[in-house]
Scaffold this active site. Structure first.
Site, PDB file in Angstrom:
ATOM      1  N   GLN A  15      49.143  39.779  32.324  1.00  0.00           N
ATOM      2  CA  GLN A  15      50.544  39.910  32.755  1.00  0.00           C
ATOM      3  C   GLN A  15      50.673  39.918  34.280  1.00  0.00           C
ATOM      4  O   GLN A  15      51.497  39.221  34.847  1.00  0.00           O
ATOM      5  CB  GLN A  15      51.149  41.205  32.176  1.00  0.00           C
ATOM      6  N   TYR A 146      43.092  55.479  28.371  1.00  0.00           N
ATOM      7  CA  TYR A 146      43.495  54.638  29.495  1.00  0.00           C
ATOM      8  C   TYR A 146      43.752  55.504  30.731  1.00  0.00           C
ATOM      9  O   TYR A 146      43.256  55.210  31.821  1.00  0.00           O
ATOM     10  CB  TYR A 146      44.760  53.877  29.085  1.00  0.00           C
TER      11      TYR A 146
END
Ligand code: SER
Length: 319
Positions: A15, A146
């Site tokens: 992205q 994460y």
């Protein structure tokens, strides 16, 4: 920059990578920016992609080869597993997000690179962090894989800077909204899906609840911040862990209302899933005054502008 320093983007098909690649090539020239990703490109894709190397960032030997072959001096490391995907595969997420970073940091430590960019995230914060106007320096107890990898990564970046003089620079991105390329496995991805679905079907079933406020940013602002921090004189980069970065904040209900101004029949429903807990552990708004003071950061886009731009571009893309 030292205009001719060659750049490697790792994760160029993702992205952020897609847009950063385009932008850096415009700035520094096609031949000065090498794209790389774990993805094997087809012959057709390769013919339109400029210089491209297939690279699994866990393969340090291959990274060395590419850096040597193209005399790379700067690396933008964007390959990572994002929050939602990482929860489904914690072991691999930790390995990829941490060892990928070490492979690049160690090359700089050996004197092979002059500058590194590595993104952190609002995910580095946790549920004990103050949620409003989250300060640069505050409690950070992330509870997602994460987030833990980003927080640990920040510590290591600062350590390599202090100990080995590695010029590594980093931003804590909020959720990033973009139309040029698809998002990949994040909790903030709903803020992109909602535009696609609004145009395609006129309705959206959101995986977060209606009042879940999160910090967000439009991709052009994120690219601008990334380039600005990398171009800034090293003496201006006072924080070597990662800088807070803010755009604007909103909830699913608020973005749905903004979309309704352009598509009055748009309908939103809510079916929160496991990503709700992730979102609930993150800040709602960010204090980025250090970035503003140290290297003149200022965003351009707000929710109103982003909504118009997203709808216009996605409609054009569809036609
Ligand atoms: N956008 C990312 C995610 O949702 C946060 O950095 O995982």
């Amino acid at each position: 920059m030292a205009a001719k320093e060659k750049i490697l983007i790792i994760g160029s098909q993702g992205q952020i990578g897609t847009e950063l690649l385009e932008h850096l090539r415009k700035l520094y020239g096609l031949d000065n920016v090498v794209a790389s990703d774990v993805k094997e490109l087809s012959r057709e894709e390769l013919s339109s992609c400029g210089i491209y190397e297939t690279l699994n960032i866990l393969d340090a030997k291959r990274l060395h080869e590419i850096v040597k072959k193209h005399t790379i001096k700067q690396v933008y490391l964007l390959a990572a597993l994002l929050s939602a995907t990482a929860e489904k595969n914690p072991g691999f997420a930790w390995e990829l997000n941490m060892n990928g970073l070490f492979n690049v940091l160690d090359m700089a430590k050996e004197g092979l690179l002059s500058k590194i960019y590595w993104p952190s995230s609002i995910a580095a914060f946790g549920s004990t962090t103050p949620k409003q106007n989250t300060p640069q320096f505050t409690i950070m107890e992330p509870n997602t894989v994460y987030g833990i990898s980003k927080q640990a990564g920040e510590r290591w970046c600062e350590y390599y800077f202090n100990k080995y003089k590695v010029d590594v620079r980093s931003l804590r991105y909020p959720g990033l909204i973009s139309w040029k390329s698809a998002p990949g496995g994040g909790t903030t991805d709903y803020a992109i899906h909602i535009f696609h679905e609004a145009i395609k079907t006129g309705s959206y079933n959101c995986f977060l609840s209606e009042n879940t406020v999160l910090p967000m940013m439009y991709m052009p602002d994120a690219i601008k911040a990334t380039v600005n921090i990398m171009q800034a004189d090293a003496s201006k980069i006072k924080i070597r862990s990662s800088y807070n970065l803010a755009g604007f904040s909103f909830s699913p209900r608020e973005i749905a209302n903004e979309i309704k101004k352009h598509i009055p029949s748009f309908k939103i429903t809510y079916t929160p899933d496991f990503r709700q807990a992730i979102a609930d552990s993150w800040p709602q708004s960010i204090d980025d005054s250090k970035a503003q003071a140290d290297w003149d950061w200022k965003p351009i886009f707000d929710l109103e502008k982003v909504t118009i731009d997203m709808l216009t571009n996605l409609r054009n893309q569809k036609d």
